[in-house]
Design a protein around this motif. Structure first.
Motif, short mmCIF file in Angstrom:
data_model
loop_
_atom_site.label_atom_id
_atom_site.label_comp_id
_atom_site.label_asym_id
_atom_site.label_seq_id
_atom_site.Cartn_x
_atom_site.Cartn_y
_atom_site.Cartn_z
N VAL A 11 0.69 -1.04 -0.02
CA VAL A 11 -0.06 -0.14 0.12
C VAL A 11 0.93 1.16 0.03
O VAL A 11 1.99 1.33 0.62
N ALA A 12 0.37 2.56 -0.78
CA ALA A 12 0.82 3.63 -0.24
C ALA A 12 -0.13 4.67 0.13
O ALA A 12 -0.90 4.69 -0.30
N VAL A 13 0.68 5.26 1.32
CA VAL A 13 -0.32 6.08 2.26
C VAL A 13 0.12 7.47 2.46
O VAL A 13 1.46 7.50 2.65
N GLY A 48 -10.19 -5.75 -4.39
CA GLY A 48 -11.61 -5.45 -4.57
C GLY A 48 -11.85 -5.28 -6.07
O GLY A 48 -11.07 -4.61 -6.72
N ARG A 49 -13.18 -5.24 -6.23
CA ARG A 49 -13.80 -4.98 -7.49
C ARG A 49 -13.68 -3.74 -7.75
O ARG A 49 -13.11 -3.31 -9.26
N LYS A 50 -13.63 -2.65 -6.84
CA LYS A 50 -13.22 -1.14 -7.44
C LYS A 50 -11.88 -0.95 -8.02
O LYS A 50 -11.63 -0.14 -8.76
N THR A 51 -11.03 -1.49 -7.15
CA THR A 51 -9.39 -1.44 -7.54
C THR A 51 -9.24 -1.96 -8.86
O THR A 51 -8.34 -1.06 -9.76
N TYR A 52 -9.72 -3.14 -9.06
CA TYR A 52 -9.50 -3.79 -10.50
C TYR A 52 -10.06 -2.64 -11.47
O TYR A 52 -9.30 -2.47 -12.65
N ILE A 68 -12.14 -9.79 -6.04
CA ILE A 68 -13.66 -10.08 -4.82
C ILE A 68 -14.53 -9.22 -5.24
O ILE A 68 -14.47 -8.27 -5.43
N THR A 69 -15.54 -9.91 -5.42
CA THR A 69 -16.90 -9.36 -5.67
C THR A 69 -18.15 -9.97 -5.06
O THR A 69 -18.13 -11.20 -5.01
N HIS A 70 -19.08 -9.09 -4.66
CA HIS A 70 -20.21 -10.00 -4.47
C HIS A 70 -21.30 -10.43 -5.93
O HIS A 70 -22.25 -11.14 -5.87
N GLY A 71 -20.79 -9.62 -6.83
CA GLY A 71 -21.49 -9.79 -8.15
C GLY A 71 -20.87 -11.11 -8.87
O GLY A 71 -20.06 -11.91 -8.36
N GLY A 103 -8.67 -2.13 -2.52
CA GLY A 103 -8.47 -0.99 -1.83
C GLY A 103 -9.06 -1.20 -0.31
O GLY A 103 -8.54 -2.21 0.49
N ALA A 104 -9.39 0.00 0.27
CA ALA A 104 -9.71 0.05 1.75
C ALA A 104 -10.42 -1.35 2.19
O ALA A 104 -10.07 -1.89 3.61
N THR A 105 -11.49 -1.33 1.67
CA THR A 105 -12.50 -2.63 2.16
C THR A 105 -11.58 -3.80 2.41
O THR A 105 -11.76 -4.70 3.09
N VAL A 106 -11.02 -4.11 1.17
CA VAL A 106 -10.00 -5.31 1.13
C VAL A 106 -8.86 -5.41 2.11
O VAL A 106 -8.66 -6.23 2.85
N ARG A 108 -8.77 -4.00 4.97
CA ARG A 108 -9.21 -4.16 6.41
C ARG A 108 -9.55 -5.53 6.46
O ARG A 108 -9.21 -6.21 7.64
N GLN A 109 -10.21 -6.35 5.61
CA GLN A 109 -10.65 -7.64 5.92
C GLN A 109 -9.52 -8.72 5.89
O GLN A 109 -9.65 -9.79 6.58
N PHE A 110 -8.56 -8.41 5.04
CA PHE A 110 -7.32 -9.30 4.98
C PHE A 110 -6.51 -9.00 5.83
O PHE A 110 -5.50 -9.87 6.31
N1 LIG Z 1 -2.73 3.79 -2.41
C1 LIG Z 1 -2.93 2.88 -2.50
O1 LIG Z 1 -1.85 1.86 -2.34
C2 LIG Z 1 -4.07 2.05 -3.06
C3 LIG Z 1 -4.06 0.67 -3.45
C4 LIG Z 1 -5.24 0.13 -4.03
C5 LIG Z 1 -6.58 0.90 -4.14
N2 LIG Z 1 -6.24 2.23 -4.07
C6 LIG Z 1 -7.35 3.21 -3.88
O2 LIG Z 1 -8.51 2.66 -3.04
C7 LIG Z 1 -10.10 3.15 -3.63
C8 LIG Z 1 -10.63 1.72 -4.02
O3 LIG Z 1 -11.06 1.12 -2.52
P1 LIG Z 1 -12.37 0.88 -2.01
O4 LIG Z 1 -12.27 0.48 -0.62
O5 LIG Z 1 -13.35 1.96 -2.46
O6 LIG Z 1 -12.87 -0.49 -3.09
P2 LIG Z 1 -12.15 -1.84 -3.05
O7 LIG Z 1 -11.76 -2.50 -1.82
O8 LIG Z 1 -11.10 -1.97 -4.14
O9 LIG Z 1 -13.38 -2.80 -3.74
C9 LIG Z 1 -14.68 -2.76 -2.98
C10 LIG Z 1 -15.61 -3.96 -3.67
O10 LIG Z 1 -14.85 -5.15 -3.53
C11 LIG Z 1 -15.82 -6.02 -3.14
N3 LIG Z 1 -15.61 -6.81 -2.00
C12 LIG Z 1 -14.99 -6.23 -0.92
N4 LIG Z 1 -14.91 -7.30 0.12
C13 LIG Z 1 -15.59 -8.35 -0.12
C14 LIG Z 1 -16.10 -9.61 0.27
N5 LIG Z 1 -16.01 -9.86 1.34
N6 LIG Z 1 -17.11 -10.30 -0.45
C15 LIG Z 1 -17.30 -10.08 -1.75
N7 LIG Z 1 -16.88 -8.93 -2.47
C16 LIG Z 1 -16.15 -8.02 -1.64
C17 LIG Z 1 -17.07 -5.48 -3.38
O11 LIG Z 1 -17.39 -5.37 -4.67
P3 LIG Z 1 -19.02 -5.39 -5.48
O12 LIG Z 1 -19.47 -3.99 -5.13
O13 LIG Z 1 -18.63 -5.84 -6.95
O14 LIG Z 1 -19.87 -6.42 -4.71
C18 LIG Z 1 -16.69 -4.13 -2.97
O15 LIG Z 1 -17.67 -3.08 -3.47
C19 LIG Z 1 -9.61 3.75 -4.86
O16 LIG Z 1 -9.53 4.96 -4.80
C20 LIG Z 1 -8.07 3.15 -5.43
O17 LIG Z 1 -7.34 4.10 -6.37
C21 LIG Z 1 -5.21 2.80 -3.25
#
Ligand SMILES: NC(=O)c1ccc[n+]([C@@H]2O[C@H](COP(=O)([O-])OP(=O)(O)OC[C@H]3O[C@@H](n4cnc5c(N)ncnc54)[C@H](OP(=O)(O)O)[C@@H]3O)[C@@H](O)[C@H]2O)c1
Length: 166
Positions: A11-13, A48-52, A68-71, A103-106, A108-110
């Protein structure tokens, strides 16, 4: 729960733990992207799907992209789709160093399953909508810190840190 003793997170923070805004990164530091590529190439990358979907070109080459996605995965070409943390970990059991890449959601969970964190510290504060959870120093100890570099283009100062689970 499946365990991989070398599960890593990268990660980069920013100073305020910011990592993203509007599904994009907050800065462009070429050396950091090169380092990300060097570390992750040849390995599974779990995201996570959003990062992809944030990548301009996907999948990231020469890596198993695990998303990872619910879709149902429609529209997620070029990756391996999983639906839970457990399934993601099982998919990379054979990899000696899988990476959690956000990203953030992933993150946290991992985090509870992560052995090592590669963290790029960017010495600036950013307006953001996505944040990394602050590292608990009782859980992870710092094992290395690089010198502080300056990105020529942006002028940003940054440092590579590594942490291991205590
Ligand atoms: N600075 C860095 O190092 C860094 C690295 C990576 C990403 N980022 C940034 O982080 C942001 C994206 O992070 P984010 O937290 O918004 O999204 P994310 O974690 O990339 O994706 C969230 C999506 O992942 C899926 N998901 C997560 N946990 C799940 C689970 N337990 N089961 C099934 N699906 C799951 C869901 O997809 P569905 O909605 O399809 O169900 C959820 O909407 C972006 O701004 C990106 O540029 C920064």
């Amino acid at each position: 729960m499946t365990e991989n003793n070398n599960l890593s997170l990268i990660v980069a923070v920013a100073d305020n733990w910011a990592i993203g805004k509007d599904n994009n990164l907050l800065w462009h530091i070429s050396d950091d992207l090169k380092r990300f590529k060097a570390l992750t190439t040849g390995h599974c990358i779990i995201m996570g799907r959003k990062t992809y979907e944030s990548f301009p070109k996907r999948p990231l080459p020469n890596r198993r992209n695990i998303v990872i996605t619910h879709g149902d995965g429609s529209g997620l070409e070029g990756c391996e789709v999983v639906h839970s943390v457990q399934e993601a970990l099982e998919q990379c059991e054979s990899d000696e160093q899988p990476f959690i890449i956000g990203g953030a959601t992933v993150y946290r969970q991992f985090l509870p399953f992560v052995a090592r964190i590669y963290l790029t510290k960017v010495f600036a504060t950013f307006d953001a909508d996505t944040f990394f959870p602050p590292i608990d120093t009782e859980e992870f100890r710092e094992v290395s810190a690089s010198e502080i570099f300056t990105d020529e283009k942006s002028g940003l100062r940054y440092q590579y840190m590594e942490y291991e689970r205590v």
